[in-house]
Design a protein around this motif. Sequence first.
Motif, PDB file in Angstrom:
ATOM      1  N   GLU A 115      15.618  73.712  37.294  1.00  0.00           N
ATOM      2  CA  GLU A 115      15.175  74.991  37.798  1.00  0.00           C
ATOM      3  C   GLU A 115      13.673  75.039  38.769  1.00  0.00           C
ATOM      4  O   GLU A 115      13.899  76.036  38.406  1.00  0.00           O
ATOM      5  N   LEU A 116      13.495  74.081  37.671  1.00  0.00           N
ATOM      6  CA  LEU A 116      12.129  74.772  37.719  1.00  0.00           C
ATOM      7  C   LEU A 116      10.832  75.889  37.586  1.00  0.00           C
ATOM      8  O   LEU A 116      10.567  76.346  37.739  1.00  0.00           O
ATOM      9  N   GLN A 117      11.481  76.414  35.611  1.00  0.00           N
ATOM     10  CA  GLN A 117      11.269  77.507  34.905  1.00  0.00           C
ATOM     11  C   GLN A 117      10.071  77.656  34.350  1.00  0.00           C
ATOM     12  O   GLN A 117      10.720  76.051  33.393  1.00  0.00           O
ATOM     13  N   TYR A 118       9.227  78.222  34.814  1.00  0.00           N
ATOM     14  CA  TYR A 118       8.018  78.311  33.796  1.00  0.00           C
ATOM     15  C   TYR A 118       8.119  79.481  32.423  1.00  0.00           C
ATOM     16  O   TYR A 118       7.540  80.390  33.626  1.00  0.00           O
ATOM     17  N   SER A 119       7.801  78.919  31.103  1.00  0.00           N
ATOM     18  CA  SER A 119       6.924  80.123  30.910  1.00  0.00           C
ATOM     19  C   SER A 119       5.687  80.097  30.073  1.00  0.00           C
ATOM     20  O   SER A 119       5.277  78.072  30.183  1.00  0.00           O
ATOM     21  N   ILE A 120       4.615  80.860  30.208  1.00  0.00           N
ATOM     22  CA  ILE A 120       3.301  80.626  30.704  1.00  0.00           C
ATOM     23  C   ILE A 120       2.654  81.911  29.266  1.00  0.00           C
ATOM     24  O   ILE A 120       3.042  83.084  29.863  1.00  0.00           O
ATOM     25  N   VAL A 121       1.812  81.761  28.331  1.00  0.00           N
ATOM     26  CA  VAL A 121       1.042  82.075  28.572  1.00  0.00           C
ATOM     27  C   VAL A 121      -0.225  81.932  28.269  1.00  0.00           C
ATOM     28  O   VAL A 121      -0.875  81.459  28.733  1.00  0.00           O
ATOM     29  N   GLN A 122      -1.000  82.977  27.891  1.00  0.00           N
ATOM     30  CA  GLN A 122      -2.951  82.770  27.994  1.00  0.00           C
ATOM     31  C   GLN A 122      -3.040  82.190  26.162  1.00  0.00           C
ATOM     32  O   GLN A 122      -2.659  83.130  25.386  1.00  0.00           O
ATOM     33  N   VAL A 123      -3.722  81.908  25.589  1.00  0.00           N
ATOM     34  CA  VAL A 123      -4.375  81.614  24.532  1.00  0.00           C
ATOM     35  C   VAL A 123      -5.786  81.037  23.999  1.00  0.00           C
ATOM     36  O   VAL A 123      -6.873  81.084  25.086  1.00  0.00           O
ATOM     37  N   GLU A 124      -6.026  81.687  22.704  1.00  0.00           N
ATOM     38  CA  GLU A 124      -7.589  81.693  22.502  1.00  0.00           C
ATOM     39  C   GLU A 124      -7.334  79.856  22.080  1.00  0.00           C
ATOM     40  O   GLU A 124      -5.957  78.990  22.100  1.00  0.00           O
ATOM     41  N   LYS A 125      -8.474  78.950  22.415  1.00  0.00           N
ATOM     42  CA  LYS A 125      -9.294  77.657  21.990  1.00  0.00           C
ATOM     43  C   LYS A 125      -8.532  77.447  20.672  1.00  0.00           C
ATOM     44  O   LYS A 125      -7.591  75.993  19.930  1.00  0.00           O
ATOM     45  N   PRO A 180       3.956  76.894  14.985  1.00  0.00           N
ATOM     46  CA  PRO A 180       4.574  75.535  15.726  1.00  0.00           C
ATOM     47  C   PRO A 180       4.436  76.535  17.024  1.00  0.00           C
ATOM     48  O   PRO A 180       3.887  77.526  17.641  1.00  0.00           O
ATOM     49  N   MET A 181       5.224  75.490  17.840  1.00  0.00           N
ATOM     50  CA  MET A 181       4.634  75.759  19.633  1.00  0.00           C
ATOM     51  C   MET A 181       4.854  77.240  20.426  1.00  0.00           C
ATOM     52  O   MET A 181       4.958  77.862  20.406  1.00  0.00           O
ATOM     53  N   ASP A 182       6.747  77.472  19.676  1.00  0.00           N
ATOM     54  CA  ASP A 182       7.246  78.552  20.097  1.00  0.00           C
ATOM     55  C   ASP A 182       6.185  80.087  19.144  1.00  0.00           C
ATOM     56  O   ASP A 182       6.695  81.075  20.564  1.00  0.00           O
ATOM     57  N   SER A 183       5.481  80.004  18.748  1.00  0.00           N
ATOM     58  CA  SER A 183       5.050  81.215  18.261  1.00  0.00           C
ATOM     59  C   SER A 183       3.675  80.962  18.961  1.00  0.00           C
ATOM     60  O   SER A 183       3.778  82.846  19.101  1.00  0.00           O
ATOM     61  N   LEU A 184       3.538  80.155  19.140  1.00  0.00           N
ATOM     62  CA  LEU A 184       1.866  80.197  20.538  1.00  0.00           C
ATOM     63  C   LEU A 184       3.268  81.623  21.856  1.00  0.00           C
ATOM     64  O   LEU A 184       2.106  82.423  22.106  1.00  0.00           O
ATOM     65  N   PHE A 185       4.274  81.284  22.449  1.00  0.00           N
ATOM     66  CA  PHE A 185       4.837  81.957  23.355  1.00  0.00           C
ATOM     67  C   PHE A 185       5.336  83.268  22.527  1.00  0.00           C
ATOM     68  O   PHE A 185       5.210  84.542  23.318  1.00  0.00           O
ATOM     69  N   ILE A 186       6.198  83.290  21.631  1.00  0.00           N
ATOM     70  CA  ILE A 186       6.109  84.747  21.148  1.00  0.00           C
ATOM     71  C   ILE A 186       5.307  85.319  20.746  1.00  0.00           C
ATOM     72  O   ILE A 186       5.282  86.905  20.490  1.00  0.00           O
ATOM     73  N   ASN A 187       3.967  85.293  19.487  1.00  0.00           N
ATOM     74  CA  ASN A 187       2.888  86.174  20.086  1.00  0.00           C
ATOM     75  C   ASN A 187       1.383  86.259  20.279  1.00  0.00           C
ATOM     76  O   ASN A 187       1.068  87.119  20.355  1.00  0.00           O
ATOM     77  N   ALA A 188       2.662  85.867  22.044  1.00  0.00           N
ATOM     78  CA  ALA A 188       0.459  86.271  22.615  1.00  0.00           C
ATOM     79  C   ALA A 188       1.142  88.021  23.687  1.00  0.00           C
ATOM     80  O   ALA A 188       2.273  88.221  23.691  1.00  0.00           O
ATOM     81  N   ASN A 189      -0.526  88.243  23.288  1.00  0.00           N
ATOM     82  CA  ASN A 189      -0.134  89.034  24.108  1.00  0.00           C
ATOM     83  C   ASN A 189       0.033  89.128  25.582  1.00  0.00           C
ATOM     84  O   ASN A 189       0.560  90.291  26.041  1.00  0.00           O
ATOM     85  N   LYS A 190      -0.033  88.308  26.052  1.00  0.00           N
ATOM     86  CA  LYS A 190      -0.077  88.417  27.463  1.00  0.00           C
ATOM     87  C   LYS A 190       1.001  87.002  27.794  1.00  0.00           C
ATOM     88  O   LYS A 190       0.489  85.842  27.561  1.00  0.00           O
TER      89      LYS A 190
END
Length: 127
Positions: free
Chosen positions: A47-57, A69-79
């Motif tokens: 379905e070409l669905q994307y999850s996007i988060v802003q991250v710090e280097k 873990p990878m999922d924590s960057l998505f869960i804990n992202a501010n945006k």
Amino acid sequence: MIFPKLEIEKEELNPIQVLFSYEIPILFVCKNNSNELFLVYCCDIDELQYSIVQVEKKSLIQMLENQVPMDSLFINANKKWSANVELFDEVCTAQLIESFEDDALPKKNAVYGKCDLIGLITALSNF
């Protein structure tokens, strides 16, 4: 490699490093014109669905070194944003969201794995 044309807050995201691909980029890093970093995950290849988060280097490097873990960057992202791409050659505006559904995230507690950081470090050298 072909990338979806994603737009966030009227700025197009420019891919700088593919972290994982299968026919199309599945997990990759982008930046906008302000040099902010974004981690993009294709959560549904059909379905070409994307999850996007802003991250710090720093957070991105911690993920690549398996410190988080990878999922924590998505869960804990501010945006957080979600995008449903129809065609790769048309710009898709991502929608700001509060949180991701479980199926829009990388596998729970999955780590990136052993990797060579040279490519990403080279790509991030301007930051």
